[in-house]
Design a protein around this motif. Structure first.
Motif, mmCIF file in Angstrom:
data_model
loop_
_atom_site.group_PDB
_atom_site.id
_atom_site.type_symbol
_atom_site.label_atom_id
_atom_site.label_comp_id
_atom_site.label_asym_id
_atom_site.label_seq_id
_atom_site.Cartn_x
_atom_site.Cartn_y
_atom_site.Cartn_z
ATOM 1 N N SER A 54 0.869 -1.081 -0.081
ATOM 2 C CA SER A 54 0.082 -0.118 0.005
ATOM 3 C C SER A 54 0.989 1.366 0.051
ATOM 4 O O SER A 54 1.896 1.392 0.657
ATOM 5 C CB SER A 54 -0.954 -0.095 1.320
ATOM 6 N N PHE A 55 0.583 2.520 -0.654
ATOM 7 C CA PHE A 55 0.927 3.528 -0.739
ATOM 8 C C PHE A 55 0.218 4.684 -0.242
ATOM 9 O O PHE A 55 -0.587 5.340 -0.817
ATOM 10 C CB PHE A 55 1.454 3.776 -2.356
ATOM 11 N N PRO A 56 0.276 4.924 1.303
ATOM 12 C CA PRO A 56 -0.532 5.742 1.784
ATOM 13 C C PRO A 56 -0.451 7.314 0.921
ATOM 14 O O PRO A 56 -1.583 7.945 0.877
ATOM 15 C CB PRO A 56 -0.175 5.926 3.033
ATOM 16 N N SER A 57 0.774 7.523 0.406
ATOM 17 C CA SER A 57 1.036 8.797 -0.286
ATOM 18 C C SER A 57 -0.018 9.507 -1.230
ATOM 19 O O SER A 57 -0.209 10.293 -1.651
ATOM 20 C CB SER A 57 2.386 9.015 -0.774
ATOM 21 N N ASN A 58 -0.346 8.294 -2.139
ATOM 22 C CA ASN A 58 -1.540 8.374 -3.161
ATOM 23 C C ASN A 58 -2.611 7.579 -3.017
ATOM 24 O O ASN A 58 -3.418 7.440 -4.116
ATOM 25 C CB ASN A 58 -0.897 8.372 -4.461
ATOM 26 N N SER A 59 -2.675 6.889 -1.927
ATOM 27 C CA SER A 59 -4.133 5.946 -1.717
ATOM 28 C C SER A 59 -4.204 4.985 -2.678
ATOM 29 O O SER A 59 -5.387 4.679 -2.952
ATOM 30 C CB SER A 59 -5.146 6.713 -1.771
ATOM 31 N N THR A 60 -3.010 4.587 -3.006
ATOM 32 C CA THR A 60 -3.059 3.266 -4.038
ATOM 33 C C THR A 60 -2.462 2.019 -3.376
ATOM 34 O O THR A 60 -1.692 2.110 -2.437
ATOM 35 C CB THR A 60 -2.221 3.275 -5.252
ATOM 36 N N VAL A 61 -3.063 0.800 -3.502
ATOM 37 C CA VAL A 61 -2.635 -0.403 -3.142
ATOM 38 C C VAL A 61 -2.280 -1.445 -4.603
ATOM 39 O O VAL A 61 -2.982 -1.426 -5.290
ATOM 40 C CB VAL A 61 -3.631 -1.297 -2.406
#
Ligand SMILES: *[C@@H]1O[C@H](CO)[C@@H](O)[C@H](O)[C@H]1NC(C)=O
Ligand SMILES: *[C@@H]1O[C@H](CO)[C@@H](O)[C@H](O)[C@H]1NC(C)=O
Length: 147
Positions: A54-61
């Motif tokens: 998960s990449f919280p910086s751009n809200s993608t998984v």
């Protein structure tokens, strides 16, 4: 804010799956393209594994779902952002087309008798792809940004 809570919800769903089989390690799985994921969980009942970062910086998984399957079978992985259960879930499907190519697409599951035809789902999905390797089908995708 809504974006963050959806992402957290998704991560919670994924994380809760981890406890189904804490002893299994799937992190060492060598993806054919060398992809690396931060977390994974093995789903013994389905003989499948879900890998994700998960990449919280751009809200993608970024996910990979792989399952044992024959070359002529199909696999699907679904999440239900509204709750639990099959109806209302959003699925990623892969199978081998009669022309010999592996294809993957999204399809919603609005009822117990879904069409399973390619259609947009309520979760943004990009970079969907699939491969068949070592008697397993693998679906790769990026989910999000989740809002
Ligand atoms: C999200 O951020 C990650 C880490 O910075 C990056 O690798 C990925 O490409 C980004 N995804 C999108 C869809 O922008
Ligand atoms: C097979 O059919 C699919 C779906 O129509 C298409 O995306 C793919 O490019 C085709 N592959 C070949 C080798 O013709």
């Amino acid at each position: 804010m809504a974006e963050t809570s959806r992402l957290i919800l998704l991560i919670c769903i994924l994380t809760s799956l981890v406890f189904i089989s804490p002893a299994q390690t799937c992190l060492d799985y060598p993806f054919p393209g060398g992809e690396v994921f931060h977390s994974c969980t093995h789903l013994p009942v389905l003989d499948a594994s879900l890998h994700w970062t998960s990449f919280p910086s751009n809200s993608t998984v970024q996910i990979a779902y792989r399952a044992a399957q024959t070359p002529t079978g199909w696999i699907a992985w679904a999440i239900n952002p509204m709750g639990t259960g099959m109806v209302g879930s959003q699925a990623l499907v892969a199978f081998c087309h009669s022309n010999g190519s592996m294809i993957a697409y999204t399809t919603p599951i609005p009822s117990y008798n879904p069409s399973m035809e390619p259609e947009e789902i309520s979760i943004p999905v990009s970079d969907i792809s699939t491969v068949y390797v070592n008697n397993e089908m693998i679906i790769f995708a990026v989910l999000g940004p989740l809002d």
